[in-house]
Scaffold this motif. Structure first.
Motif, PDB file in Angstrom:
ATOM      1  N   ASN A 159      -0.678   6.369   4.579  1.00 24.78           N
ATOM      2  CA  ASN A 159       0.285   5.506   3.893  1.00 24.78           C
ATOM      3  C   ASN A 159       1.394   6.308   3.235  1.00 24.78           C
ATOM      4  OD1 ASN A 159      -0.394   2.554   4.049  1.00 24.78           O
ATOM      5  ND2 ASN A 159      -2.387   3.387   3.498  1.00 24.78           N
ATOM      6  N   LEU A 160       1.056   7.453   2.658  1.00 23.48           N
ATOM      7  CA  LEU A 160       2.065   8.303   2.043  1.00 23.48           C
ATOM      8  C   LEU A 160       3.015   8.864   3.102  1.00 23.48           C
ATOM      9  CD1 LEU A 160       3.180   9.586  -0.529  1.00 23.48           C
ATOM     10  CD2 LEU A 160       1.577  11.475  -0.165  1.00 23.48           C
ATOM     11  N   VAL A 199       0.960   3.939  -3.066  1.00 19.02           N
ATOM     12  CA  VAL A 199       0.542   5.321  -2.815  1.00 19.02           C
ATOM     13  C   VAL A 199       1.685   6.278  -3.146  1.00 19.02           C
ATOM     14  CG1 VAL A 199      -0.101   6.969  -1.015  1.00 19.02           C
ATOM     15  CG2 VAL A 199      -1.233   4.759  -1.122  1.00 19.02           C
ATOM     16  N   LYS A 213       0.829  -1.206   0.000  1.00 16.35           N
ATOM     17  CA  LYS A 213       0.000   0.000   0.000  1.00 16.35           C
ATOM     18  C   LYS A 213       0.862   1.253   0.000  1.00 16.35           C
ATOM     19  CE  LYS A 213      -4.256  -1.404   2.286  1.00 16.35           C
ATOM     20  NZ  LYS A 213      -5.051  -1.255   3.498  1.00 16.35           N
ATOM     21  N   GLN A 252      -6.582   7.117   4.607  1.00 14.83           N
ATOM     22  CA  GLN A 252      -5.663   5.996   4.424  1.00 14.83           C
ATOM     23  C   GLN A 252      -4.571   6.345   3.416  1.00 14.83           C
ATOM     24  OE1 GLN A 252      -8.583   2.992   3.350  1.00 14.83           O
ATOM     25  NE2 GLN A 252      -8.067   1.855   5.216  1.00 14.83           N
ATOM     26  N   VAL A 253      -4.942   7.065   2.380  1.00 22.72           N
ATOM     27  CA  VAL A 253      -3.953   7.491   1.383  1.00 22.72           C
ATOM     28  C   VAL A 253      -2.907   8.381   2.048  1.00 22.72           C
ATOM     29  CG1 VAL A 253      -3.598   8.877  -0.698  1.00 22.72           C
ATOM     30  CG2 VAL A 253      -5.520   7.294  -0.577  1.00 22.72           C
ATOM     31  N   LYS A 254      -3.369   9.361   2.820  1.00 21.72           N
ATOM     32  CA  LYS A 254      -2.447  10.295   3.470  1.00 21.72           C
ATOM     33  C   LYS A 254      -1.563   9.595   4.490  1.00 21.72           C
ATOM     34  CE  LYS A 254      -5.297  14.386   2.783  1.00 21.72           C
ATOM     35  NZ  LYS A 254      -6.065  15.454   3.434  1.00 21.72           N
ATOM     36  N   ILE A 310      -5.794   8.708  -6.181  1.00 20.17           N
ATOM     37  CA  ILE A 310      -5.132   7.548  -5.590  1.00 20.17           C
ATOM     38  C   ILE A 310      -6.137   6.721  -4.802  1.00 20.17           C
ATOM     39  CG2 ILE A 310      -3.375   6.797  -3.932  1.00 20.17           C
ATOM     40  CD1 ILE A 310      -1.802   9.355  -4.754  1.00 20.17           C
ATOM     41  N   GLY A 311      -6.992   7.401  -4.041  1.00 20.50           N
ATOM     42  CA  GLY A 311      -8.026   6.694  -3.301  1.00 20.50           C
ATOM     43  C   GLY A 311      -8.944   5.901  -4.219  1.00 20.50           C
ATOM     44  N   LEU A 346      -9.087   3.149  -1.475  1.00 24.91           N
ATOM     45  CA  LEU A 346      -8.786   3.570  -0.115  1.00 24.91           C
ATOM     46  C   LEU A 346      -9.490   4.899   0.132  1.00 24.91           C
ATOM     47  CD1 LEU A 346      -4.908   3.030  -0.154  1.00 24.91           C
ATOM     48  CD2 LEU A 346      -6.594   1.522   0.885  1.00 24.91           C
ATOM     49  N   TYR A 377      -4.658  13.000  -4.234  1.00 22.99           N
ATOM     50  CA  TYR A 377      -5.058  12.068  -3.181  1.00 22.99           C
ATOM     51  C   TYR A 377      -6.363  11.366  -3.540  1.00 22.99           C
ATOM     52  CZ  TYR A 377      -1.555  14.294  -0.172  1.00 22.99           C
ATOM     53  OH  TYR A 377      -0.387  14.764   0.351  1.00 22.99           O
ATOM     54  N   ARG A 426       1.565   9.062  -6.107  1.00 23.60           N
ATOM     55  CA  ARG A 426       1.592  10.479  -5.716  1.00 23.60           C
ATOM     56  C   ARG A 426       2.883  11.168  -6.155  1.00 23.60           C
ATOM     57  NH1 ARG A 426      -1.243  15.002  -4.891  1.00 23.60           N
ATOM     58  NH2 ARG A 426      -0.094  16.379  -3.522  1.00 23.60           N
TER      59      ARG A 426
END
Length: 172
Positions: free
Chosen positions: A151-152, A123, A119, A147-149, A137-138, A143, A134, A127
């Motif tokens: 994981n990044l 991500v 993940k 969760q995206v933020k 990506i979601g 996601l 974001y 990104r």
């Protein structure tokens, strides 16, 4: 499934499949390729398609899977060309030492990214290298925004810490 059933059950959802693939891939020609592959898969399996209750859902799932496959192959191509295509602070008058140092750093970042959990790697790739938002990506990875933020943030933090340990302390 006969040709008439194919025309009445599958072809009407062709535009939905295209929009879905386009949203995942962000590229018109790749989305068209995915839809074409889906239609070919349906026709190749036309003898077993009558058993499906929801043809549209099956087609959407195949579209999603093929789109993810395209994204993965795009990621591999980007990773393979990562060192050449990612110029941080490269200028025409960069010294050979600076160029070699930058190339080594980029190679190290690529290797560190390969070690990240899936993940986080996906991500970060989408990104920082592909430039997706974001929200995009979601949508691609299914996601939610938080969760995206997260994981990044975790991916960047892990790579940053490893780079600092390596450059400052010589630890690997």
């Amino acid at each position: 499934m006969s040709l008439e059933a194919f025309k009445s059950r599958v072809l009407p959802v062709k535009n939905k499949l295209y929009r879905f693939a386009y949203r995942l891939l962000g590229d018109d020609s790749e989305a068209q390729d995915v839809v074409q592959e889906v239609l070919i898969k349906v026709w190749d399996r036309h003898d077993t398609m009558d058993e499906l209750e929801n043809m549209e859902a099956w087609c959407m799932r195949v579209t999603r899977n093929l789109s993810y496959d395209k994204l993965k192959s795009r990621q591999r191509r980007m990773t393979d060309s990562f060192e050449e295509g990612f110029d941080i602070g490269a200028t025409d008058d960069a010294t050979p030492y600076k160029s070699a140092e930058t190339k080594d750093t980029m190679r190290m970042i690529r290797k560190l990214m390969e070690r990240l959990p899936d993940k986080q790697r996906h991500v970060m790739q989408l990104r920082d290298i592909e430039g997706y938002s974001y929200k995009e990506i979601g949508d691609i990875l299914e996601l939610d925004m938080s969760q995206v933020k997260v994981n990044l943030f975790r991916a960047r933090k892990q790579i940053r810490e490893h780079l600092i340990n390596t450059t400052e302390y010589g630890l690997q």
